[in-house]
Scaffold this motif. Structure first.
Motif, PDB file in Angstrom:
ATOM      1  N   ILE A  82       0.837  -1.201   0.000  1.00  0.00           N
ATOM      2  CA  ILE A  82       0.000   0.000   0.000  1.00  0.00           C
ATOM      3  C   ILE A  82       0.872   1.251   0.000  1.00  0.00           C
ATOM      4  O   ILE A  82       0.499   2.282  -0.558  1.00  0.00           O
ATOM      5  N   GLY A 124      -6.317   0.410  -6.606  1.00  0.00           N
ATOM      6  CA  GLY A 124      -6.426  -0.989  -6.197  1.00  0.00           C
ATOM      7  C   GLY A 124      -6.792  -1.893  -7.358  1.00  0.00           C
ATOM      8  O   GLY A 124      -6.238  -2.990  -7.519  1.00  0.00           O
ATOM      9  N   TYR A 156      -7.800  -0.699  -1.380  1.00  0.00           N
ATOM     10  CA  TYR A 156      -6.484  -0.083  -1.223  1.00  0.00           C
ATOM     11  C   TYR A 156      -6.534   1.412  -1.521  1.00  0.00           C
ATOM     12  O   TYR A 156      -5.775   2.192  -0.940  1.00  0.00           O
ATOM     13  N   ASP A 177      -7.428   3.219   1.643  1.00  0.00           N
ATOM     14  CA  ASP A 177      -6.315   3.237   2.594  1.00  0.00           C
ATOM     15  C   ASP A 177      -5.248   4.245   2.159  1.00  0.00           C
ATOM     16  O   ASP A 177      -4.690   4.977   2.990  1.00  0.00           O
ATOM     17  N   ALA A 178      -4.964   4.271   0.846  1.00  0.00           N
ATOM     18  CA  ALA A 178      -3.947   5.195   0.341  1.00  0.00           C
ATOM     19  C   ALA A 178      -4.396   6.643   0.497  1.00  0.00           C
ATOM     20  O   ALA A 178      -3.622   7.501   0.946  1.00  0.00           O
TER      21      ALA A 178
END
Length: 332
Positions: free
Chosen positions: A64, A85, A259, A262-263
């Motif tokens: 990540i 992602g 993802y 999260d990023a």
């Protein structure tokens, strides 16, 4: 020429001020990391304070983290990328097809990088020259890339075949006790920091994100630069695909699920403005480590995954509210 020189000098001064502000924020992030470490030492000292757990945290952050570097550039440049992602999943699937694997691990890695970069380029072309809003363009890419990955893999997990163990070795081979994929992550972070802070490309990224019209009047090709930012994000997704293949020994259309969230969350927590024009690579990585450490603590303490998601959501909201408060305080 003179206006561009004045603009560059102004941008340099502004970057210096932002760097000092960023340093103060970095101290706060380091303090948050230290607090989480104390929580780990108090609640699960026998499992938290081990070399194996530290390696686990770094390995989890690596994939990540590479994506987060690309996302930092995009958001500083005034954009957003929801497709990272899905692009990583597509790159991993394409690189692990039997046809690609027959050429060996080097071609597999090259394929992943090219697929990621190509998808990022398509994003950049749609946004910069097609005049499509970044949210819509990257959302469309998210759906299309995930669908193409499912179509190529027939919704099945593709295993790395014997003879291509060099990919897996990135996760299993250790130098000074640390997997090679963590060193790759560190190299990407170092390269991102240099490009953002020591090159014309980095200065233009801040300028485009801060005020696109002023950047255009200063002689910067805003559309071309925007296209390059998304291409860079795609490149990072391709590298991340190699790392996820190494960790899981597979290529799958399910890789990289959420993802992008999260990023984006790591970048926001690290101090990058969602409106663009301000942010740092170091801040984003510290934000990522905070999220990764929270995940690790929830797992070690046997807490519910849903509670972990709630905690992350609250952290994101608080980070955005703090950004708005700081902007209001600095406003004339």
């Amino acid at each position: 020429m003179r206006s561009e020189g004045v603009s560059a000098a102004t941008a340099t001064d502004r970057t210096g001020v932002l760097a000092r502000v960023g340093e103060v924020r970095h101290l706060g992030l380091v303090g948050a990391l230290a607090l989480l470490a104390v929580v780990g030492l108090v609640t699960v000292p026998e499992n938290f304070a081990t070399a194996a757990n530290l390696v686990s945290i770094l390995s989890l952050a690596a994939t990540i983290g590479v994506i987060t570097v690309g996302m930092t550039f995009v958001i500083i440049g005034g954009g957003i990328d929801l497709s990272v992602g899905a692009i990583m999943a597509l790159a991993s699937v394409w690189a692990t097809t039997l046809a690609t694997q027959s050429y060996g691990p080097l071609v597999m890695g090259l394929c992943a990088v090219l697929v990621g970069t190509g998808a990022g380029l398509v994003n950049g072309l749609m946004i910069a020259y097609g005049r499509i809003v970044p949210f819509i363009a990257t959302l469309a890419m998210l759906v299309a890339a995930r669908g193409l990955a499912q179509r190529m893999s027939d919704r099945k997990t593709q295993l790395i075949q014997p003879g291509n163990e060099a990919i897996v070795a990135l996760s299993t081979t250790r130098v000074l006790g640390i997997p090679l994929l963590v060193y790759i992550f560190a190299l990407v972070v170092a390269a991102g920091w240099i490009v953002l802070n020591r090159t014309t490309f980095g200065r233009r990224t801040y300028a485009v994100g801060g005020n696109p019209e002023a950047a255009r009047l200063a002689g910067i090709d805003v559309r071309r630069h925007t296209m390059l930012l998304y291409t860079l994000s795609g490149l990072c997704c391709g590298i991340a695909a190699i790392l996820i293949m190494a960790r899981t020994t597979t290529g799958s259309s399910t890789h990289g699920d959420l993802y992008e969230l999260d990023a984006i969350a790591a970048v926001i927590i690290g101090g990058t403005l969602l409106t663009g024009g301000r942010g740092t690579i170091i801040g984003s990585i510290l934000g990522l480590l905070i999220f990764t450490l929270i995940t690790n603590l929830f797992i070690l303490n046997g807490l519910n995954t849903s509670d972990q998601l709630i905690a992350k959501g609250l952290i994101i909201v608080v980070a955005v509210l703090l950004q708005r408060r700081n902007l209001k305080e600095r406003a004339p």
